[in-house]
Design a protein around this motif. Sequence first.
Motif, short mmCIF file in Angstrom:
data_model
loop_
_atom_site.label_atom_id
_atom_site.label_comp_id
_atom_site.label_asym_id
_atom_site.label_seq_id
_atom_site.Cartn_x
_atom_site.Cartn_y
_atom_site.Cartn_z
N LEU A 41 4.14 6.68 -1.15
CA LEU A 41 5.60 6.54 -1.06
C LEU A 41 6.00 5.07 -1.09
O LEU A 41 7.09 4.70 -0.65
CB LEU A 41 6.11 7.21 0.22
CG LEU A 41 5.92 8.73 0.28
CD1 LEU A 41 6.39 9.28 1.62
CD2 LEU A 41 6.65 9.42 -0.87
N GLY A 42 5.09 4.23 -1.60
CA GLY A 42 5.39 2.82 -1.76
C GLY A 42 5.33 2.01 -0.50
O GLY A 42 5.69 0.83 -0.49
N GLY A 43 4.89 2.62 0.59
CA GLY A 43 4.82 1.90 1.85
C GLY A 43 6.18 1.64 2.47
O GLY A 43 6.29 0.87 3.43
N ARG A 101 1.81 -5.45 -3.36
CA ARG A 101 2.29 -5.07 -4.68
C ARG A 101 3.59 -5.77 -5.06
O ARG A 101 4.05 -5.66 -6.19
CB ARG A 101 2.45 -3.55 -4.75
CG ARG A 101 1.12 -2.83 -4.56
CD ARG A 101 1.22 -1.33 -4.70
NE ARG A 101 -0.07 -0.71 -4.44
CZ ARG A 101 -0.34 0.57 -4.59
NH1 ARG A 101 0.63 1.40 -4.98
NH2 ARG A 101 -1.54 1.06 -4.33
N HIS A 102 4.17 -6.48 -4.11
CA HIS A 102 5.37 -7.26 -4.39
C HIS A 102 5.00 -8.70 -4.77
O HIS A 102 5.88 -9.55 -4.88
CB HIS A 102 6.30 -7.26 -3.17
CG HIS A 102 6.73 -5.89 -2.75
ND1 HIS A 102 7.51 -5.08 -3.55
CD2 HIS A 102 6.48 -5.18 -1.62
CE1 HIS A 102 7.73 -3.92 -2.93
NE2 HIS A 102 7.10 -3.96 -1.76
N GLU A 103 3.69 -8.95 -4.96
CA GLU A 103 3.22 -10.29 -5.33
C GLU A 103 2.43 -10.20 -6.63
O GLU A 103 1.21 -10.40 -6.66
CB GLU A 103 2.33 -10.85 -4.23
CG GLU A 103 3.02 -10.93 -2.87
CD GLU A 103 2.07 -11.36 -1.77
OE1 GLU A 103 0.84 -11.33 -1.99
OE2 GLU A 103 2.55 -11.74 -0.70
N PRO A 104 3.09 -9.90 -7.75
CA PRO A 104 2.38 -9.77 -9.03
C PRO A 104 1.70 -11.08 -9.42
O PRO A 104 2.22 -12.17 -9.18
CB PRO A 104 3.49 -9.40 -10.02
CG PRO A 104 4.75 -9.89 -9.39
CD PRO A 104 4.55 -9.73 -7.92
N GLY A 105 0.51 -10.94 -10.01
CA GLY A 105 -0.22 -12.10 -10.48
C GLY A 105 -1.10 -12.75 -9.44
O GLY A 105 -1.86 -13.67 -9.76
N ILE A 139 -3.12 -8.15 -10.79
CA ILE A 139 -2.36 -7.02 -11.34
C ILE A 139 -0.94 -7.47 -11.59
O ILE A 139 -0.29 -8.06 -10.72
CB ILE A 139 -2.40 -5.82 -10.38
CG1 ILE A 139 -3.83 -5.30 -10.25
CG2 ILE A 139 -1.46 -4.70 -10.87
CD1 ILE A 139 -4.00 -4.18 -9.24
N GLU A 140 -0.47 -7.16 -12.79
CA GLU A 140 0.91 -7.50 -13.15
C GLU A 140 1.35 -6.62 -14.31
O GLU A 140 0.59 -6.41 -15.27
CB GLU A 140 1.03 -8.97 -13.54
CG GLU A 140 2.46 -9.45 -13.71
CD GLU A 140 2.53 -10.97 -13.84
OE1 GLU A 140 3.65 -11.51 -13.72
OE2 GLU A 140 1.49 -11.61 -14.03
#
Length: 228
Positions: free
Chosen positions: A77-79, A191-195, A211-212
């Motif tokens: 649920l995306g946390g 997951r809110h920190e792409p790259g 991951i991005e």
Amino acid sequence: MEITPIGRVRTCFGEKFAVPRQPGLCPSAWGELVFEKEFRSEEALRGLEGFSHVWLIFHFHQTADRGWSPTVRPPRLGGNQRVGVFASRSTFRPNGLGLSLVRLDGIDRECNEGPVLLLGGVDLVDGTPVFDVKPYLPYAEAPEGAEGGYAEEAPVRLELEGVEQLEGLSERDRRVIEEALSLDPRPAGARHEPGREHGVMICGQNVRFEIEGGICRIKGMDKGRVRD
């Protein structure tokens, strides 16, 4: 009631990070259940070779000292949304017990620690204590019309780039790493920190990746444990 581990598993996952969140999602993930000396009994395993899968009742030993919570934030649920702990597979449970359905690939009766159960599709970190083993019964445990609530569908897998970085590994180890990384092992917050580059211990290697945009890029690997 007091319960004692009957054995511990050796697996390809050297740390909790990147362990699949459910059994079977990483089919190539391997493990071995090594019994404690008092439970190394051929008689106790008589007839088990006829089953393709077994249930493992185990201990969330790496998080047990952190207690439990009545509500949790499932990664599915995306946390961002809370559900009751009993409506989740969270590790933060009142008794720290886990249940995992794994493939039984064989029984090694020749090794010094034998008999040892050879397992596949595991979702357990190396060293996890196991309290019991029970055979899986397809006629009783795969009910028609079963529903999966908010986790009805299997997770979407990421596209992989940089798999050439895994050259030199065995085919099995490459498959384990690729399957595990395609599941996006990052915690919901990351997951809110792409790259951002991460490192994870799988199959004895510290695998570095980022991951991005729905793509997991494998940056390299080396021996040794490097925390991200």
